[in-house]
Design a protein around this motif. Structure first.
Motif, mmCIF file in Angstrom:
data_model
loop_
_atom_site.group_PDB
_atom_site.id
_atom_site.type_symbol
_atom_site.label_atom_id
_atom_site.label_comp_id
_atom_site.label_asym_id
_atom_site.label_seq_id
_atom_site.Cartn_x
_atom_site.Cartn_y
_atom_site.Cartn_z
ATOM 1 N N LEU A 76 0.856 -1.188 0.000
ATOM 2 C CA LEU A 76 0.000 0.000 0.000
ATOM 3 C C LEU A 76 0.891 1.237 0.000
ATOM 4 O O LEU A 76 1.820 1.338 0.809
ATOM 5 C CB LEU A 76 -0.901 -0.024 1.250
ATOM 6 N N VAL A 77 0.620 2.160 -0.923
ATOM 7 C CA VAL A 77 1.344 3.431 -0.965
ATOM 8 C C VAL A 77 0.353 4.534 -0.629
ATOM 9 O O VAL A 77 -0.688 4.664 -1.296
ATOM 10 C CB VAL A 77 1.973 3.680 -2.358
ATOM 11 N N GLY A 78 0.649 5.307 0.410
ATOM 12 C CA GLY A 78 -0.269 6.364 0.837
ATOM 13 C C GLY A 78 0.358 7.159 1.963
ATOM 14 O O GLY A 78 1.587 7.166 2.116
ATOM 15 N N ALA A 79 -0.475 7.803 2.771
ATOM 16 C CA ALA A 79 0.064 8.637 3.846
ATOM 17 C C ALA A 79 -0.857 8.671 5.060
ATOM 18 O O ALA A 79 -2.085 8.619 4.924
ATOM 19 C CB ALA A 79 0.277 10.061 3.329
ATOM 20 N N VAL A 80 -0.235 8.748 6.225
ATOM 21 C CA VAL A 80 -0.956 9.020 7.484
ATOM 22 C C VAL A 80 -0.283 10.215 8.152
ATOM 23 O O VAL A 80 0.826 10.601 7.769
ATOM 24 C CB VAL A 80 -0.926 7.813 8.463
ATOM 25 N N GLY A 81 -0.947 10.786 9.148
ATOM 26 C CA GLY A 81 -0.347 11.861 9.930
ATOM 27 C C GLY A 81 0.306 11.298 11.182
ATOM 28 O O GLY A 81 0.171 10.100 11.482
ATOM 29 N N HIS A 82 0.992 12.180 11.947
ATOM 30 C CA HIS A 82 1.622 11.732 13.201
ATOM 31 C C HIS A 82 0.568 11.281 14.212
ATOM 32 O O HIS A 82 0.861 10.551 15.138
ATOM 33 C CB HIS A 82 2.454 12.873 13.799
ATOM 34 N N ASN A 125 -3.180 15.827 9.455
ATOM 35 C CA ASN A 125 -3.766 14.749 10.244
ATOM 36 C C ASN A 125 -4.218 13.609 9.333
ATOM 37 O O ASN A 125 -4.539 13.826 8.159
ATOM 38 C CB ASN A 125 -4.983 15.256 11.032
ATOM 39 N N THR A 126 -4.238 12.421 9.902
ATOM 40 C CA THR A 126 -4.692 11.234 9.156
ATOM 41 C C THR A 126 -6.144 11.432 8.684
ATOM 42 O O THR A 126 -6.949 12.029 9.410
ATOM 43 C CB THR A 126 -4.605 10.005 10.088
ATOM 44 N N GLY A 127 -6.456 10.925 7.509
ATOM 45 C CA GLY A 127 -7.835 10.944 7.027
ATOM 46 C C GLY A 127 -8.742 10.272 8.052
ATOM 47 O O GLY A 127 -8.317 9.372 8.773
ATOM 48 N N ALA A 179 -4.435 13.571 5.398
ATOM 49 C CA ALA A 179 -3.151 13.126 4.833
ATOM 50 C C ALA A 179 -3.303 12.470 3.456
ATOM 51 O O ALA A 179 -2.341 12.419 2.689
ATOM 52 C CB ALA A 179 -2.490 12.143 5.797
ATOM 53 N N ASN A 180 -4.505 11.964 3.147
ATOM 54 C CA ASN A 180 -4.687 11.330 1.830
ATOM 55 C C ASN A 180 -4.454 12.306 0.684
ATOM 56 O O ASN A 180 -4.173 11.894 -0.430
ATOM 57 C CB ASN A 180 -6.090 10.734 1.718
ATOM 58 N N TYR A 181 -4.620 13.610 0.981
ATOM 59 C CA TYR A 181 -4.435 14.623 -0.057
ATOM 60 C C TYR A 181 -3.084 15.322 0.053
ATOM 61 O O TYR A 181 -2.800 16.262 -0.688
ATOM 62 C CB TYR A 181 -5.611 15.622 -0.057
#
Ligand code: ADP
Length: 339
Positions: free
Chosen positions: A69-75, A100-102, A122-124
């Motif tokens: 999975l390639v994506g992003a989360v926040g702290h 922030n995380t989605g 964070a998804n954006y």
């Protein structure tokens, strides 16, 4: 030959379920959804990893596939990445970003209706450049990240001869749909509402079927024909809820000239429908895992038949249970049901 590998470039969220009674995990029963000016108490709050990217990656893993999975989360919610890693998903290219995380705030009332607030977070966010693993054979996309990021990855994958699968949910804007690189897409997966909206957005002429409105299947057939004439090199899959699935295949050989879609009925359920959330993502995960197992072989229509029957069986089992990812069955459970 290395084992087939799937890249999912997509969203990851914290799903927060507000629940009334703490009788059983994932029994969401607020008496009513909160109205303007009203405050109601939730006796329980359950947080789980969610988002269509994570859910489809999870379904792929449960179906036995190797998945990144390639994506992003926040702290604020690195645990989302860690929990997904613990289920077997590769998360080396999940970035931790400042946003922030989605998040999805989900209320479900006793009647089973839900109300959701979705924060993209964070998804954006933009993420650092990443390499596509050389063993990647399939790449899966949804529409909960910027479409430009999806297209960038899809074009890269397609130019490396990776099969690309797009489930455009939620549906992009008309302008985005008009300029989308459909030619680079191997598989499109839509539900019946998305198929209709996509035909309208692309200004496609949809033939009037004399049997139209008599059944969901007959209504969907001309939509599939219209979509596949717009994207003749793309296999078009239309899920129809309790009515099953229609597929317009693009196959070398015997089916290549076929203009009629293939129909697969829905699975027969054991018991009642508990929750249809996530059935589409479960179907997508199992379908792609099935395609991955066929990778490198001479594929016949019969092989596809088995892939779709298994994905439909898995999606049927998913609606028998509550929850999104939690209700996706394991491969062995699906195989046992198919025996
Ligand atoms: P989405 O959730 O993306 O709108 P659908 O509602 O079409 O997708 O569901 C996806 C698949 O899940 C269907 O094609 C079907 O195989 C299965 N499914 C959904 N609802 C039911 C149901 N009530 N009974 C049996 N299978 C179902």
């Amino acid at each position: 030959m290395p084992a087939p590998r799937c890249l999912v470039r997509g969203s990851m969220n914290v799903d927060e379920f507000f629940q009334g009674k703490r009788q059983a995990l994932l029994k969401f029963e607020l008496k009513e959804i909160v109205r303007p000016g009203e405050t109601i108490s939730s006796e329980n709050l359950v947080k789980r990893p969610g988002g269509k990217g994570a859910n489809q990656a999870g379904a792929l893993t449960r179906a036995g596939a190797i998945v990144e999975l390639v994506g992003a989360v926040g702290h604020d919610a690195v645990w989302v990445r860690d929990e997904l890693r613990d289920t077997g998903i590769s998360v080396e290219n999940v970035s931790i970003v400042e946003e922030n995380t989605g998040r999805a705030l989900i209320q479900v009332n006793e009647a089973g209706e839900n109300s959701i607030i979705l924060y993209k977070g964070a998804n954006y966010a933009s993420i650092p450049p990443y390499e596509i693993h050389p063993d990647t054979t399939h790449a899966v996309f949804q529409n909960e990240i910027p479409l430009s990021s999806t297209i960038e990855c899809l074009l890269r994958a397609s130019s490396s001869h990776i099969s690309t699968i797009f489930n455009p949910s939620p549906l992009p804007s008309v302008e985005e749909l008009k300029t989308f690189p459909w030619k680079q897409l191997t598989w499109l997966i839509v539900n019946s509402g998305e198929a209709l909206d996509l035909c309208k957005a692309l200004s496609l002429e949809v033939a009037q079927d004399s049997a139209a409105s008599t059944s969901a299947v007959n209504n969907a057939k001309p939509l599939l024909s219209a979509l596949s004439s717009h994207m003749p090199t793309t296999n078009v899959v239309c899920t129809l809820g309790a009515d099953g699935v229609l597929v317009q295949f693009v196959l070398e050989g015997d089916m290549s000239n076929s203009t009629t879609p293939t129909y697969f009925p829905a699975a027969t359920l054991q018991g009642t429908i508990r929750d249809t959330t996530g059935a589409g993502d479960c179907f997508t995960g199992y379908m792609v895992a099935g395609l991955m197992r066929l990778h490198g072989q001479n594929i016949t229509v019969r092989d596809y038949d088995a892939v779709f029957k298994m994905a439909i069986q898995a999606a049927g089992m998913c609606v028998e249970k509550r929850g999104a990812l939690a209700s996706v069955p394991l491969l062995a459970e699906v195989e046992a049901r198919l025996k």
